[in-house]
Enzyme design. Sequence first.
Site, PDB file in Angstrom:
ATOM      1  N   ASN A 146      78.964   9.991  56.147  1.00 30.52           N
ATOM      2  CA  ASN A 146      78.511   9.290  54.952  1.00 30.52           C
ATOM      3  C   ASN A 146      79.302   7.998  54.796  1.00 30.52           C
ATOM      4  O   ASN A 146      80.535   8.009  54.832  1.00 30.52           O
ATOM      5  CB  ASN A 146      78.702  10.160  53.715  1.00 30.52           C
ATOM      6  CG  ASN A 146      77.959  11.476  53.819  1.00 30.52           C
ATOM      7  OD1 ASN A 146      78.408  12.387  54.515  1.00 30.52           O
ATOM      8  ND2 ASN A 146      76.832  11.584  53.138  1.00 30.52           N
ATOM      9  N   GLU A 200      78.750  -1.215  62.611  1.00 29.14           N
ATOM     10  CA  GLU A 200      77.424  -1.382  62.033  1.00 29.14           C
ATOM     11  C   GLU A 200      77.202  -0.212  61.095  1.00 29.14           C
ATOM     12  O   GLU A 200      77.136   0.941  61.530  1.00 29.14           O
ATOM     13  CB  GLU A 200      76.319  -1.411  63.091  1.00 29.14           C
ATOM     14  CG  GLU A 200      74.957  -1.669  62.450  1.00 29.14           C
ATOM     15  CD  GLU A 200      73.764  -1.433  63.368  1.00 29.14           C
ATOM     16  OE1 GLU A 200      72.627  -1.647  62.897  1.00 29.14           O
ATOM     17  OE2 GLU A 200      73.957  -1.012  64.522  1.00 29.14           O
ATOM     18  N   THR A 217      65.679  -5.025  65.679  1.00 32.00           N
ATOM     19  CA  THR A 217      65.521  -3.582  65.637  1.00 32.00           C
ATOM     20  C   THR A 217      64.040  -3.222  65.481  1.00 32.00           C
ATOM     21  O   THR A 217      63.199  -4.064  65.159  1.00 32.00           O
ATOM     22  CB  THR A 217      66.298  -2.961  64.463  1.00 32.00           C
ATOM     23  OG1 THR A 217      65.681  -3.356  63.231  1.00 32.00           O
ATOM     24  CG2 THR A 217      67.753  -3.417  64.468  1.00 32.00           C
ATOM     25  N   LYS A 275      68.474   0.533  41.930  1.00 25.53           N
ATOM     26  CA  LYS A 275      68.759   1.209  40.665  1.00 25.53           C
ATOM     27  C   LYS A 275      70.248   1.289  40.338  1.00 25.53           C
ATOM     28  O   LYS A 275      70.622   1.412  39.173  1.00 25.53           O
ATOM     29  CB  LYS A 275      68.169   2.620  40.683  1.00 25.53           C
ATOM     30  CG  LYS A 275      66.651   2.665  40.741  1.00 25.53           C
ATOM     31  CD  LYS A 275      66.161   4.106  40.742  1.00 25.53           C
ATOM     32  CE  LYS A 275      64.647   4.178  40.820  1.00 25.53           C
ATOM     33  NZ  LYS A 275      64.170   5.593  40.827  1.00 25.53           N
ATOM     34  N   ASP A 298      65.636  -7.706  54.922  1.00 30.66           N
ATOM     35  CA  ASP A 298      64.302  -8.162  54.539  1.00 30.66           C
ATOM     36  C   ASP A 298      64.175  -8.213  53.020  1.00 30.66           C
ATOM     37  O   ASP A 298      63.220  -8.779  52.489  1.00 30.66           O
ATOM     38  CB  ASP A 298      63.247  -7.200  55.087  1.00 30.66           C
ATOM     39  CG  ASP A 298      63.408  -5.811  54.480  1.00 30.66           C
ATOM     40  OD1 ASP A 298      62.518  -5.377  53.735  1.00 30.66           O
ATOM     41  OD2 ASP A 298      64.439  -5.162  54.724  1.00 30.66           O
ATOM     42  N   ASP A 352      76.107   6.122  60.703  1.00 34.76           N
ATOM     43  CA  ASP A 352      74.963   6.572  59.905  1.00 34.76           C
ATOM     44  C   ASP A 352      75.115   8.073  59.707  1.00 34.76           C
ATOM     45  O   ASP A 352      75.860   8.722  60.440  1.00 34.76           O
ATOM     46  CB  ASP A 352      73.635   6.253  60.599  1.00 34.76           C
ATOM     47  CG  ASP A 352      72.483   6.066  59.618  1.00 34.76           C
ATOM     48  OD1 ASP A 352      72.269   6.973  58.780  1.00 34.76           O
ATOM     49  OD2 ASP A 352      71.798   5.036  59.673  1.00 34.76           O
ATOM     50  N   ASP A 399      69.467  -0.128  52.660  1.00 30.82           N
ATOM     51  CA  ASP A 399      68.686   0.150  51.460  1.00 30.82           C
ATOM     52  C   ASP A 399      69.266  -0.685  50.319  1.00 30.82           C
ATOM     53  O   ASP A 399      70.467  -0.612  50.048  1.00 30.82           O
ATOM     54  CB  ASP A 399      68.788   1.641  51.121  1.00 30.82           C
ATOM     55  CG  ASP A 399      67.828   2.063  50.021  1.00 30.82           C
ATOM     56  OD1 ASP A 399      67.623   1.276  49.065  1.00 30.82           O
ATOM     57  OD2 ASP A 399      67.303   3.180  50.097  1.00 30.82           O
TER      58      ASP A 399
END
Length: 252
Positions: A103, A51, A199, A129, A159, A76, A125
Amino acid sequence: MGKNKLEKFADMASYPHVFEYPYSAVDNVPFDMKGKWHKEFFKNDNPIVLELGCGRGEYTVGLGRMFPDKNFIAVDIKGARMWTGATESFQTGMKNVAFLRTNIEIIDRFFAEGEVSEIWLTFSDPQMKKATKRLTSTYFMERYRKFLVSNGIIHLKTDSNFMFTYTKYMIEENGLPVEFITEDLYHSDLVDDILGIKTYYEQQWLDRGLSIKYIKFLLPQEGELREPDIEIELDSYRSYNRSKRSGLQTSK
Protein backbone atom coordinates in the site's frame (compact mmCIF):
# COMPACT_ATOMS: atom_id res chain seq x y z
CA MET A 1 -4.47 -19.13 -22.90
CA GLY A 2 -3.62 -16.36 -20.43
CA LYS A 3 -2.84 -17.12 -16.83
CA ASN A 4 -5.46 -16.70 -14.13
CA LYS A 5 -4.92 -14.66 -10.98
CA LEU A 6 -3.79 -17.57 -8.83
CA GLU A 7 -1.17 -18.54 -11.40
CA LYS A 8 0.03 -14.95 -11.60
CA PHE A 9 0.25 -14.72 -7.80
CA ALA A 10 2.34 -17.90 -7.80
CA ASP A 11 4.68 -16.41 -10.39
CA MET A 12 5.01 -13.20 -8.40
CA ALA A 13 5.89 -15.14 -5.25
CA SER A 14 8.68 -16.93 -7.12
CA TYR A 15 10.30 -13.92 -8.81
CA PRO A 16 13.52 -12.80 -7.08
CA HIS A 17 12.92 -9.12 -7.93
CA VAL A 18 9.41 -8.97 -6.44
CA PHE A 19 8.82 -8.01 -2.79
CA GLU A 20 5.31 -8.48 -1.39
CA TYR A 21 4.43 -6.64 1.81
CA PRO A 22 0.73 -5.76 1.90
CA TYR A 23 -0.45 -3.53 4.73
CA SER A 24 -1.71 -6.45 6.83
CA ALA A 25 1.74 -8.04 6.95
CA VAL A 26 4.03 -5.04 7.42
CA ASP A 27 3.61 -4.68 11.17
CA ASN A 28 4.48 -8.33 11.72
CA VAL A 29 7.24 -8.82 9.15
CA PRO A 30 10.34 -6.58 9.25
CA PHE A 31 11.47 -5.24 5.88
CA ASP A 32 15.17 -5.99 5.81
CA MET A 33 15.84 -4.21 2.51
CA LYS A 34 15.17 -0.74 3.95
CA GLY A 35 18.40 1.23 3.63
CA LYS A 36 20.03 -1.67 1.78
CA TRP A 37 18.52 -1.52 -1.71
CA HIS A 38 21.78 -0.37 -3.30
CA LYS A 39 24.05 -2.85 -1.56
CA GLU A 40 21.88 -5.94 -1.14
CA PHE A 41 19.63 -5.92 -4.22
CA PHE A 42 20.89 -3.70 -7.04
CA LYS A 43 24.54 -4.11 -6.02
CA ASN A 44 25.47 -0.65 -7.30
CA ASP A 45 25.22 2.98 -6.22
CA ASN A 46 23.05 4.17 -9.11
CA PRO A 47 20.10 6.46 -8.25
CA ILE A 48 16.87 4.76 -7.21
CA VAL A 49 13.65 5.87 -8.92
CA LEU A 50 10.16 4.84 -7.72
CA GLU A 51 7.00 4.56 -9.77
CA LEU A 52 4.05 4.75 -7.39
CA GLY A 53 0.79 3.22 -8.59
CA CYS A 54 2.56 1.39 -11.41
CA GLY A 55 -0.41 -0.64 -12.71
CA ARG A 56 1.00 -3.16 -15.17
CA GLY A 57 4.52 -1.86 -14.69
CA GLU A 58 5.20 -1.07 -18.36
CA TYR A 59 6.46 2.41 -17.53
CA THR A 60 9.03 1.11 -15.05
CA VAL A 61 10.20 -1.51 -17.55
CA GLY A 62 10.45 1.15 -20.27
CA LEU A 63 12.42 3.50 -18.03
CA GLY A 64 14.67 0.64 -16.94
CA ARG A 65 15.56 -0.09 -20.55
CA MET A 66 16.04 3.58 -21.38
CA PHE A 67 18.20 4.38 -18.35
CA PRO A 68 20.47 1.41 -17.50
CA ASP A 69 22.44 3.71 -15.19
CA LYS A 70 19.45 4.07 -12.83
CA ASN A 71 17.56 1.60 -10.62
CA PHE A 72 13.76 1.46 -10.79
CA ILE A 73 11.21 0.11 -8.32
CA ALA A 74 7.56 -0.17 -9.34
CA VAL A 75 5.04 0.01 -6.48
CA ASP A 76 1.39 -1.04 -6.44
CA ILE A 77 -0.96 -3.18 -4.35
CA LYS A 78 -2.50 -5.02 -7.33
CA GLY A 79 -0.23 -8.03 -7.82
CA ALA A 80 -2.15 -9.48 -10.78
CA ARG A 81 -1.61 -6.26 -12.73
CA MET A 82 2.06 -5.91 -11.78
CA TRP A 83 2.62 -9.44 -13.08
CA THR A 84 2.89 -8.09 -16.65
CA GLY A 85 5.91 -5.88 -16.04
CA ALA A 86 7.41 -8.21 -13.44
CA THR A 87 7.27 -11.13 -15.87
CA GLU A 88 8.70 -9.18 -18.79
CA SER A 89 11.60 -7.81 -16.74
CA PHE A 90 12.30 -11.27 -15.30
CA GLN A 91 12.23 -13.05 -18.64
CA THR A 92 14.50 -10.46 -20.27
CA GLY A 93 16.98 -10.53 -17.39
CA MET A 94 16.73 -6.88 -16.36
CA LYS A 95 18.90 -6.21 -13.32
CA ASN A 96 17.90 -2.60 -12.62
CA VAL A 97 14.18 -3.20 -12.03
CA ALA A 98 12.28 -4.40 -8.96
CA PHE A 99 8.62 -4.59 -7.94
CA LEU A 100 7.18 -3.86 -4.50
CA ARG A 101 3.60 -4.92 -3.81
CA THR A 102 2.33 -2.85 -0.94
CA ASN A 103 0.00 0.00 0.00
CA ILE A 104 1.45 3.36 -1.01
CA GLU A 105 0.10 4.85 2.24
CA ILE A 106 2.98 3.12 4.05
CA ILE A 107 5.66 3.65 1.39
CA ASP A 108 7.99 5.39 3.87
CA ARG A 109 8.44 2.09 5.74
CA PHE A 110 10.43 0.58 2.88
CA PHE A 111 13.15 3.16 2.22
CA ALA A 112 15.71 4.91 4.40
CA GLU A 113 16.47 8.63 4.53
CA GLY A 114 17.94 9.84 1.23
CA GLU A 115 17.69 6.41 -0.40
CA VAL A 116 15.47 7.51 -3.31
CA SER A 117 16.32 10.16 -5.94
CA GLU A 118 13.13 10.43 -8.02
CA ILE A 119 9.44 9.54 -7.94
CA TRP A 120 7.13 8.98 -10.90
CA LEU A 121 3.36 9.31 -10.42
CA THR A 122 1.85 7.93 -13.61
CA PHE A 123 -1.89 8.33 -14.05
CA SER A 124 -2.68 8.19 -10.35
CA ASP A 125 -6.31 8.17 -9.26
CA PRO A 126 -7.09 11.89 -8.68
CA GLN A 127 -9.05 11.03 -5.53
CA MET A 128 -11.36 13.99 -6.06
CA LYS A 129 -13.29 13.42 -2.82
CA LYS A 130 -10.39 13.43 -0.34
CA ALA A 131 -7.17 15.43 -0.60
CA THR A 132 -5.14 13.25 1.76
CA LYS A 133 -5.51 10.29 -0.61
CA ARG A 134 -3.99 12.18 -3.57
CA LEU A 135 -0.43 11.13 -4.26
CA THR A 136 0.57 14.79 -4.76
CA SER A 137 -1.02 15.99 -1.51
CA THR A 138 1.12 17.45 1.26
CA TYR A 139 0.17 14.35 3.28
CA PHE A 140 2.16 12.24 0.82
CA MET A 141 4.84 14.89 0.27
CA GLU A 142 5.72 14.58 3.96
CA ARG A 143 6.06 10.82 3.53
CA TYR A 144 8.24 11.25 0.45
CA ARG A 145 10.51 13.57 2.41
CA LYS A 146 11.37 10.70 4.75
CA PHE A 147 13.27 8.85 2.01
CA LEU A 148 13.73 11.25 -0.91
CA VAL A 149 17.00 13.16 -1.32
CA SER A 150 16.68 16.91 -0.75
CA ASN A 151 15.37 18.54 -3.93
CA GLY A 152 14.50 15.08 -5.20
CA ILE A 153 12.56 15.05 -8.46
CA ILE A 154 8.84 14.26 -8.64
CA HIS A 155 7.19 13.62 -12.01
CA LEU A 156 3.42 13.76 -12.41
CA LYS A 157 1.96 12.41 -15.64
CA THR A 158 -1.84 12.48 -15.77
CA ASP A 159 -4.91 12.64 -17.97
CA SER A 160 -6.87 14.25 -15.11
CA ASN A 161 -7.32 18.01 -15.27
CA PHE A 162 -8.39 17.90 -11.61
CA MET A 163 -5.16 16.18 -10.53
CA PHE A 164 -3.04 18.50 -12.67
CA THR A 165 -4.76 21.65 -11.37
CA TYR A 166 -4.64 20.53 -7.74
CA THR A 167 -0.94 19.71 -8.02
CA LYS A 168 -0.20 23.11 -9.58
CA TYR A 169 -1.92 24.85 -6.66
CA MET A 170 -0.11 22.65 -4.13
CA ILE A 171 3.23 23.53 -5.74
CA GLU A 172 2.40 27.26 -5.83
CA GLU A 173 1.15 27.29 -2.23
CA ASN A 174 4.46 25.84 -1.04
CA GLY A 175 6.83 27.55 -3.46
CA LEU A 176 8.22 24.28 -4.80
CA PRO A 177 10.65 24.62 -7.74
CA VAL A 178 9.13 23.59 -11.09
CA GLU A 179 11.43 22.33 -13.85
CA PHE A 180 8.79 21.71 -16.52
CA ILE A 181 5.02 21.96 -16.81
CA THR A 182 2.63 21.45 -19.71
CA GLU A 183 -1.07 20.80 -20.22
CA ASP A 184 -0.40 18.85 -23.43
CA LEU A 185 2.77 16.77 -23.21
CA TYR A 186 2.80 15.46 -26.76
CA HIS A 187 2.32 18.93 -28.25
CA SER A 188 4.81 20.69 -25.98
CA ASP A 189 8.40 21.79 -26.59
CA LEU A 190 9.76 19.10 -24.26
CA VAL A 191 12.49 17.08 -25.93
CA ASP A 192 12.98 13.96 -23.84
CA ASP A 193 13.22 10.23 -24.37
CA ILE A 194 10.34 9.70 -21.92
CA LEU A 195 7.96 10.80 -24.67
CA GLY A 196 8.55 7.40 -26.25
CA ILE A 197 7.06 5.47 -23.32
CA LYS A 198 3.27 5.13 -23.26
CA THR A 199 1.39 2.79 -20.95
CA TYR A 200 -1.59 0.69 -22.00
CA TYR A 201 -4.03 3.01 -20.23
CA GLU A 202 -2.30 6.17 -21.46
CA GLN A 203 -2.79 5.07 -25.06
CA GLN A 204 -6.48 4.51 -24.33
CA TRP A 205 -6.84 8.11 -23.13
CA LEU A 206 -4.90 9.44 -26.10
CA ASP A 207 -7.19 7.46 -28.40
CA ARG A 208 -10.14 9.16 -26.68
CA GLY A 209 -8.66 12.55 -27.53
CA LEU A 210 -7.54 13.45 -24.01
CA SER A 211 -4.39 15.51 -23.57
CA ILE A 212 -1.68 14.25 -21.23
CA LYS A 213 -0.51 16.71 -18.58
CA TYR A 214 2.98 16.62 -17.10
CA ILE A 215 4.75 18.39 -14.23
CA LYS A 216 8.34 17.91 -13.12
CA PHE A 217 9.08 19.57 -9.78
CA LEU A 218 11.50 19.37 -6.86
CA LEU A 219 10.76 18.61 -3.21
CA PRO A 220 13.10 20.36 -0.74
CA GLN A 221 13.46 18.87 2.73
CA GLU A 222 12.96 22.14 4.58
CA GLY A 223 9.80 24.18 5.05
CA GLU A 224 6.33 23.48 6.41
CA LEU A 225 3.93 22.25 3.74
CA ARG A 226 0.41 23.69 3.43
CA GLU A 227 -2.60 22.40 1.54
CA PRO A 228 -4.07 24.79 -1.06
CA ASP A 229 -7.46 26.18 -0.02
CA ILE A 230 -9.23 26.42 -3.35
CA GLU A 231 -12.18 24.83 -5.12
CA ILE A 232 -11.28 22.86 -8.25
CA GLU A 233 -13.68 21.75 -10.97
CA LEU A 234 -14.09 17.98 -11.03
CA ASP A 235 -13.22 15.90 -14.07
CA SER A 236 -16.28 15.52 -16.29
CA TYR A 237 -15.45 12.03 -17.52
CA ARG A 238 -14.84 8.63 -16.02
CA SER A 239 -11.31 7.36 -16.51
CA TYR A 240 -10.61 3.68 -16.97
CA ASN A 241 -10.86 1.70 -13.73
CA ARG A 242 -11.74 4.73 -11.61
CA SER A 243 -14.87 4.94 -9.52
CA LYS A 244 -17.64 7.11 -10.85
CA ARG A 245 -17.45 10.77 -9.83
CA SER A 246 -19.93 12.11 -7.33
CA GLY A 247 -22.68 14.60 -8.08
CA LEU A 248 -20.50 17.47 -6.87
CA GLN A 249 -19.06 19.92 -9.38
CA THR A 250 -16.01 21.09 -7.42
CA SER A 251 -13.76 19.87 -4.63
CA LYS A 252 -10.79 21.02 -2.58
